[in-house]
Scaffold this motif. Structure first.
Motif, PDB file in Angstrom:
ATOM      1  N   ASN A 101       0.930  -1.215  -0.006  1.00 51.39           N
ATOM      2  CA  ASN A 101       0.028   0.095  -0.036  1.00 51.39           C
ATOM      3  C   ASN A 101       0.778   1.279  -0.382  1.00 51.39           C
ATOM      4  OD1 ASN A 101      -2.363  -1.486   0.156  1.00 51.39           O
ATOM      5  ND2 ASN A 101      -2.299  -1.797   2.105  1.00 51.39           N
ATOM      6  N   LYS A 125      -3.989   0.226  -8.565  1.00 54.24           N
ATOM      7  CA  LYS A 125      -2.965  -0.672  -8.843  1.00 54.24           C
ATOM      8  C   LYS A 125      -1.853  -0.383  -9.616  1.00 54.24           C
ATOM      9  CE  LYS A 125      -3.754  -4.954  -7.018  1.00 54.24           C
ATOM     10  NZ  LYS A 125      -4.359  -6.343  -7.055  1.00 54.24           N
ATOM     11  N   ASN A 156      -0.564  -0.076  -4.428  1.00 61.32           N
ATOM     12  CA  ASN A 156      -1.842   0.505  -4.344  1.00 61.32           C
ATOM     13  C   ASN A 156      -1.858   1.879  -3.877  1.00 61.32           C
ATOM     14  OD1 ASN A 156      -2.996  -2.179  -4.967  1.00 61.32           O
ATOM     15  ND2 ASN A 156      -2.385  -3.024  -2.996  1.00 61.32           N
ATOM     16  N   PRO A 169      -3.833   5.129  -3.207  1.00 64.90           N
ATOM     17  CA  PRO A 169      -5.476   5.268  -2.856  1.00 64.90           C
ATOM     18  C   PRO A 169      -6.146   6.363  -3.581  1.00 64.90           C
ATOM     19  CG  PRO A 169      -3.980   6.449  -0.960  1.00 64.90           C
ATOM     20  CD  PRO A 169      -3.051   5.675  -2.046  1.00 64.90           C
ATOM     21  N   TYR A 170      -7.466   6.087  -3.879  1.00 63.79           N
ATOM     22  CA  TYR A 170      -8.319   6.884  -4.613  1.00 63.79           C
ATOM     23  C   TYR A 170      -8.653   8.141  -3.704  1.00 63.79           C
ATOM     24  CZ  TYR A 170      -8.705   3.119  -7.917  1.00 63.79           C
ATOM     25  OH  TYR A 170      -8.603   2.244  -8.961  1.00 63.79           O
ATOM     26  N   ASP A 216     -13.304  -1.880  -2.353  1.00 62.75           N
ATOM     27  CA  ASP A 216     -13.370  -2.833  -3.085  1.00 62.75           C
ATOM     28  C   ASP A 216     -13.865  -4.037  -2.274  1.00 62.75           C
ATOM     29  OD1 ASP A 216     -12.817  -2.376  -5.793  1.00 62.75           O
ATOM     30  OD2 ASP A 216     -10.822  -3.346  -5.755  1.00 62.75           O
ATOM     31  N   ILE A 241     -11.640  -4.161   0.826  1.00 66.11           N
ATOM     32  CA  ILE A 241     -10.306  -3.402   0.833  1.00 66.11           C
ATOM     33  C   ILE A 241     -10.774  -1.983   0.762  1.00 66.11           C
ATOM     34  CG2 ILE A 241      -8.017  -2.977  -0.195  1.00 66.11           C
ATOM     35  CD1 ILE A 241      -8.380  -5.809  -1.579  1.00 66.11           C
ATOM     36  N   SER A 242     -10.374  -0.844   1.604  1.00 64.51           N
ATOM     37  CA  SER A 242     -10.514   0.403   1.648  1.00 64.51           C
ATOM     38  C   SER A 242      -9.367   1.091   0.785  1.00 64.51           C
ATOM     39  CB  SER A 242     -10.716   1.377   3.016  1.00 64.51           C
ATOM     40  OG  SER A 242     -10.474   2.268   2.903  1.00 64.51           O
ATOM     41  N   LYS A 243      -9.854   1.246  -0.370  1.00 61.29           N
ATOM     42  CA  LYS A 243      -8.929   1.942  -1.359  1.00 61.29           C
ATOM     43  C   LYS A 243      -8.795   3.337  -1.629  1.00 61.29           C
ATOM     44  CE  LYS A 243      -7.947  -2.217  -4.124  1.00 61.29           C
ATOM     45  NZ  LYS A 243      -8.293  -2.937  -5.410  1.00 61.29           N
ATOM     46  N   SER A 294      -8.526   3.889   5.712  1.00 58.09           N
ATOM     47  CA  SER A 294      -7.766   3.783   4.468  1.00 58.09           C
ATOM     48  C   SER A 294      -6.543   2.717   4.509  1.00 58.09           C
ATOM     49  CB  SER A 294      -7.164   5.340   4.369  1.00 58.09           C
ATOM     50  OG  SER A 294      -6.575   5.197   3.261  1.00 58.09           O
ATOM     51  N   GLN A 295      -6.664   2.045   2.885  1.00 54.54           N
ATOM     52  CA  GLN A 295      -5.783   0.901   2.727  1.00 54.54           C
ATOM     53  C   GLN A 295      -5.761  -0.351   3.472  1.00 54.54           C
ATOM     54  OE1 GLN A 295      -3.838   1.662  -0.060  1.00 54.54           O
ATOM     55  NE2 GLN A 295      -2.349   3.403   0.680  1.00 54.54           N
ATOM     56  N   ASN A 345      -7.434  -3.805   4.741  1.00 50.37           N
ATOM     57  CA  ASN A 345      -8.013  -4.881   4.197  1.00 50.37           C
ATOM     58  C   ASN A 345      -8.749  -5.845   5.252  1.00 50.37           C
ATOM     59  OD1 ASN A 345      -8.746  -7.108   2.644  1.00 50.37           O
ATOM     60  ND2 ASN A 345      -6.843  -7.591   2.069  1.00 50.37           N
TER      61      ASN A 345
END
Lengths: 235, 383
Positions: B37, B99, B132, B134-135, B141, B162-164, B196-197, B199
């Motif tokens: 991450n 990704k 990865n 983050p957005y 996801d 998964i918090s992306k 955030s990030q 899983n």
């Protein structure tokens, strides 16, 4: 020294070399196994085994050689050789019935790309201008083509270019030919062939690559070399 | 003469000798996959191992991909198997969310000095490092996985969240079980805070006592404060100990020779089935048995389709349709079960062999030609 003694010495050396070769092969297999994780027995405690991913690509048949030969002139203008046992209109060339064989012996699937160092002209007619190396009276130049197949069914569930490269003879993708380069990263690595080449755990992990050559009778004599590169990306 | 023979023998042995050279070439690289991450200034050293390659092979090491400029090596060449280190030093900010992929490549170098006529091969292997990034805002996801089960056994659902996004989220996961566009049951999870990030993996079991055998859809729906819920769908099967007939030989040729009769069967059970075979009884229009036979036996793994073959004499049949009572017998769960089905099979006359006619005609013409030539020869002699 008698001739029979010479023969005996050569035979002994040949057998010794074969044994040495066997040891090397076993050693190679041993190398691969050490990477896949091996839990030793313990009296007590917590077993924490992390099996690391690895990508292992093997050409189990990695060289093709038809030997020396020539087009059966003046009867024919060109000869056709392929790795499915075809040797037409040629003299002295060997018949080759095995294509190149690629195995995925790693524990992850792979995205596969193939490329040749040379195209048909540079392979068969190197150093000649187009008019010097054609099938006399014909329209076609030399041909260097490939065709893919699953040596074990299920080895590539997602075939790329299934109607072309997997179904018929198609011109090889040559190094530097941007029109056929489809690699995911910037460096050219040729044509995309299989996006999920199955790993060894599936038991279906073998792809065969057959090659076909059409050699004009006016191609220059001498050594001809090409190298096919398989690029595998872990997925 | 003996000298020549010996030279030839040595030549042949040399050829055999050359063919014994090991032609296997390979290249292995591990780890094949790493995932991180994104963190500003993230620094990692990854040791890669190259193996399964000849000890004299020259290998080139390189990097490519989205973030290749943030990768350095301790060496860029190897000869044969060995190790090398990848030094990953990420910047404080990356503008491409999602990704990002970095490929660590090891390739065989061509030996330019080799002479001869041949087509050779080279291998290039590419390990991947996922970064990865983050957005912006909230982004979740979700991935739902299920497993098949037999009736009465629980079906396991694995839900991967998964918090992306750059923001933390509060997730409200649930799984709906659907058949024929009808929601049969909803499994609700507890509310979860996901950083955030981060899983997290969740698990729920579906009890199947009240379910019929068949194929079902499970749909994970997770509300988390995004524009729309995150969703993931999967299919699962609930099995029963049954073997179904899915196909069979619908036409049989009437012939003096023994005819094959094929039956394709399918397991509806999520465990192994042993000794599945079929008994086929052909009945005429009065229900009288014309002939009966048994097929070969086979084992079936869960949900497998396979064919069994039986052989019988078809010479007693006349053209037309016959009923065939097919009884499948099989073993599972320490019991022997059977299931029967009556199917219709058409018996047809052996098709006319056009090639045979061609052969006979050609033979006749040939015979006539010979007779004609002999007749001409005799006439000539008489004159």
């Amino acid at each position: 020294m008698k001739n029979t003694n010479i023969l005996m010495i050569v035979a002994i050396v040949a057998v010794a070399f074969a044994l040495f070769n066997l040891v090397i092969t076993i050693n190679k297999v041993g190398d691969i196994k050490t990477i896949t994780g091996y839990a030793e027995l313990q009296d007590t405690g917590v077993a924490d085994v992390n099996i690391e991913s690895n990508l292992v690509i093997v050409f189990t048949i990695d060289t093709l050689d038809w030997g020396a030969g020539h087009v059966d002139t003046p009867i024919y203008k060109y000869a056709v050789l392929d790795t499915t046992g075809t040797m037409l209109q040629g003299v002295n060339w060997l018949t080759v019935s095995d294509g190149l064989l690629l195995e995925n012996q790693g524990n992850v699937d792979a995205d596969l790309y193939f490329e040749s160092t040379v195209d048909a002209h540079d392979f068969i007619c190197e150093g000649q201008i187009a008019s010097e190396c054609t099938l006399a009276g014909g329209t076609a130049d030399a041909e260097f083509q490939w065709q893919f197949s699953e040596n074990i069914t299920g080895s590539c569930p997602t075939k790329v270019h299934e109607v072309n490269d997997w179904s018929s003879w198609v011109d090889v993708c040559a190094d530097g030919d941007a029109t056929c380069d489809e690699s995911p990263a910037s460096a050219g690595e040729g044509r995309s062939i299989c996006s999920d080449f199955q790993n060894i755990g599936t038991g279906t992990n073998e792809i065969r690559l057959d090659l076909r050559l059409v050699i004009p009778s006016d191609a220059d004599t001498g050594d001809k070399q090409a190298t096919i590169t398989a690029s595998a990306y872990a997925v | 003469m003996e000298q020549k023979k010996s030279v030839l023998n040595i030549f042949l042995l040399t050829i055999i000798f050359l063919f014994m050279i090991n032609i296997v070439s390979s290249l292995g690289l591990g780890p094949a996959k790493k995932e991180y991450n994104f963190e500003p200034g993230l620094s990692e050293i990854i040791t890669y191992k190259v193996f399964g390659v000849s000890s004299t092979k020259n290998l080139a090491i390189s990097v490519k991909g989205d973030l290749a400029q943030y990768v350095k090596f301790d060496k860029d060449k190897l000869i044969g198997p060995g190790e090398f280190a990848v030094i990953l030093e990420l910047p404080d900010k990356i503008d491409t969310p999602g990704k990002n992929k970095i490929y660590i490549s090891v390739s065989e170098e061509f030996d330019e000095e080799l002479a001869g006529t041949f087509i050779g091969t080279a291998v290039k292997v590419n390990a991947v490092i996922y970064i990865n990034v983050p957005y912006p805002g909230k982004y979740l996801d979700v991935d739902l996985a299920s497993h098949n089960a037999n009736i009465g056994e629980p079906v396991k659902f694995d839900l991967d969240l998964i918090s992306k996004g750059v923001e933390d989220v509060t997730a409200y996961p649930k799984i709906t079980v659907i058949s024929d566009n009808r929601i049969l049951e909803t499994l609700v999870f507890k509310e979860r805070e996901i950083l955030s990030q981060e899983n997290i993996k969740l698990r729920k079991f579906l009890l199947t006592e009240n379910y019929n055998p068949g194929t079902y859809t499970a749909n994970a729906i997770v509300l988390y404060g995004g524009d729309k819920p995150a969703t993931s769908e999967t299919e699962f099967k609930i099995g029963e100990l049954i073997v179904d007939i899915i196909n069979y030989s619908k036409k049989v040729v009437i012939d003096d020779k023994t005819q094959a009769f094929s039956i394709e069967i399918e397991s509806g059970w999520n465990s192994n089935i042993d000794d599945a075979d079929a008994k086929v009884v052909f009945l005429d229009s009065f229900g009288k048995v014309v002939t009966e036979f048994k097929t070969t036996s086979t084992d079936l793994i869960p949900w497998q389709k396979k064919s069994v073959l039986g052989y019988f004499d078809s010479s007693n049949f006349t053209e037309g349709f016959y009923d065939a009572n097919i009884t499948i017998s099989y073993s599972g769960e320490e019991q022997r079960k059977t299931s029967s089905e009556i199917v219709m099979v058409e018996f047809i006359k052996k098709p006319f062999n056009i090639m045979l006619l061609v052969y006979v005609l050609v033979g006749l013409i040939f015979l006539i030609a010979i007779i004609f030539l002999i007749w001409k020869f005799v006439l000539k002699k008489r004159k």
